[in-house]
Design a protein around this motif. Structure first.
Motif, PDB file in Angstrom:
ATOM      1  N   MET A   1       0.849  -1.180   0.101  1.00  0.00           N
ATOM      2  CA  MET A   1       0.119  -0.044  -0.049  1.00  0.00           C
ATOM      3  C   MET A   1       0.735   1.265   0.145  1.00  0.00           C
ATOM      4  N   ALA A   2       0.593   2.402  -0.752  1.00  0.00           N
ATOM      5  CA  ALA A   2       1.415   3.467  -1.057  1.00  0.00           C
ATOM      6  C   ALA A   2       1.110   4.397  -0.003  1.00  0.00           C
ATOM      7  N   LYS A   3       2.422   4.980   0.733  1.00  0.00           N
ATOM      8  CA  LYS A   3       2.299   5.897   1.770  1.00  0.00           C
ATOM      9  C   LYS A   3       1.771   7.298   1.340  1.00  0.00           C
ATOM     10  N   ILE A   4       0.592   7.630   1.784  1.00  0.00           N
ATOM     11  CA  ILE A   4      -0.108   9.068   1.249  1.00  0.00           C
ATOM     12  C   ILE A   4       0.324  10.015   2.380  1.00  0.00           C
ATOM     13  N   ASN A   5       0.767  11.024   2.052  1.00  0.00           N
ATOM     14  CA  ASN A   5       0.891  12.317   2.868  1.00  0.00           C
ATOM     15  C   ASN A   5       0.043  13.364   2.605  1.00  0.00           C
ATOM     16  N   ALA A   6      -0.360  14.292   3.633  1.00  0.00           N
ATOM     17  CA  ALA A   6      -1.156  15.179   3.489  1.00  0.00           C
ATOM     18  C   ALA A   6      -0.604  16.536   4.415  1.00  0.00           C
ATOM     19  N   ASN A   7      -1.239  17.461   3.905  1.00  0.00           N
ATOM     20  CA  ASN A   7      -0.837  18.838   4.727  1.00  0.00           C
ATOM     21  C   ASN A   7      -1.596  19.199   5.832  1.00  0.00           C
ATOM     22  N   VAL A  40       8.618  19.590   7.738  1.00  0.00           N
ATOM     23  CA  VAL A  40       8.065  20.728   8.504  1.00  0.00           C
ATOM     24  C   VAL A  40       8.215  22.092   7.468  1.00  0.00           C
ATOM     25  N   SER A  41       7.228  22.573   7.022  1.00  0.00           N
ATOM     26  CA  SER A  41       7.301  23.569   6.159  1.00  0.00           C
ATOM     27  C   SER A  41       7.604  24.834   6.917  1.00  0.00           C
ATOM     28  N   MET A  66       2.392  25.477  13.384  1.00  0.00           N
ATOM     29  CA  MET A  66       3.435  24.680  12.582  1.00  0.00           C
ATOM     30  C   MET A  66       2.597  23.933  11.408  1.00  0.00           C
ATOM     31  N   THR A  67       3.237  24.205  10.188  1.00  0.00           N
ATOM     32  CA  THR A  67       2.730  23.916   9.084  1.00  0.00           C
ATOM     33  C   THR A  67       3.630  22.790   8.695  1.00  0.00           C
ATOM     34  N   PHE A  68       2.783  21.475   8.191  1.00  0.00           N
ATOM     35  CA  PHE A  68       3.753  20.291   7.966  1.00  0.00           C
ATOM     36  C   PHE A  68       3.123  19.296   7.027  1.00  0.00           C
ATOM     37  N   ASP A  97      -5.913  19.622   3.606  1.00  0.00           N
ATOM     38  CA  ASP A  97      -6.381  18.961   2.166  1.00  0.00           C
ATOM     39  C   ASP A  97      -7.929  18.653   2.029  1.00  0.00           C
ATOM     40  N   GLN A  98      -8.364  18.448   3.176  1.00  0.00           N
ATOM     41  CA  GLN A  98      -9.812  18.206   3.248  1.00  0.00           C
ATOM     42  C   GLN A  98     -10.871  19.361   2.972  1.00  0.00           C
TER      43      GLN A  98
END
Length: 98
Positions: A1-7, A40-41, A66-68, A97-98
């Motif tokens: 299963m692919a690792k999905i990243n979100a903001n 971390v952005s 904190m934005t990441f 993202d939602q």
């Protein structure tokens, strides 16, 4: 299963009576938790602000935003660490993202 990243964005309020060294240590601690499996952005320290209502008889708090970007498991772990860390008055993590 692919690792999905979100903001994500995390805002947390630290107790106002902490020293600058304690505040920077907590900010670094939370940053390290995210960077273990994410990036971390930006970390924006807003400083001491007046609260809308008293929390534990305190009328001020030290705000940090904190934005990441991370996988779905990281915000849950970060929230757990926020809850058990002395010095954190309130925290909120939001998925952008939602």
């Amino acid at each position: 299963m692919a690792k999905i990243n979100a903001n994500y964005e995390a805002v947390y309020i630290l107790q106002p009576d902490l020293s600058e060294e304690q505040i920077s240590a907590l900010v670094a601690k939370f940053k390290a938790v995210v960077e273990a499996n994410g990036t971390v952005s930006e970390i924006d320290e807003w400083g001491k602000r007046r609260l809308a209502y008293p929390i534990n008889d305190l009328m001020e708090g030290y705000y940090v935003l904190m934005t990441f970007t991370a996988a779905a498991a990281i915000p849950a772990e970060l929230d757990r660490i926020f809850r058990i860390t002395d010095g954190v008055m309130r925290s909120m993590i939001v998925c952008k993202d939602q």
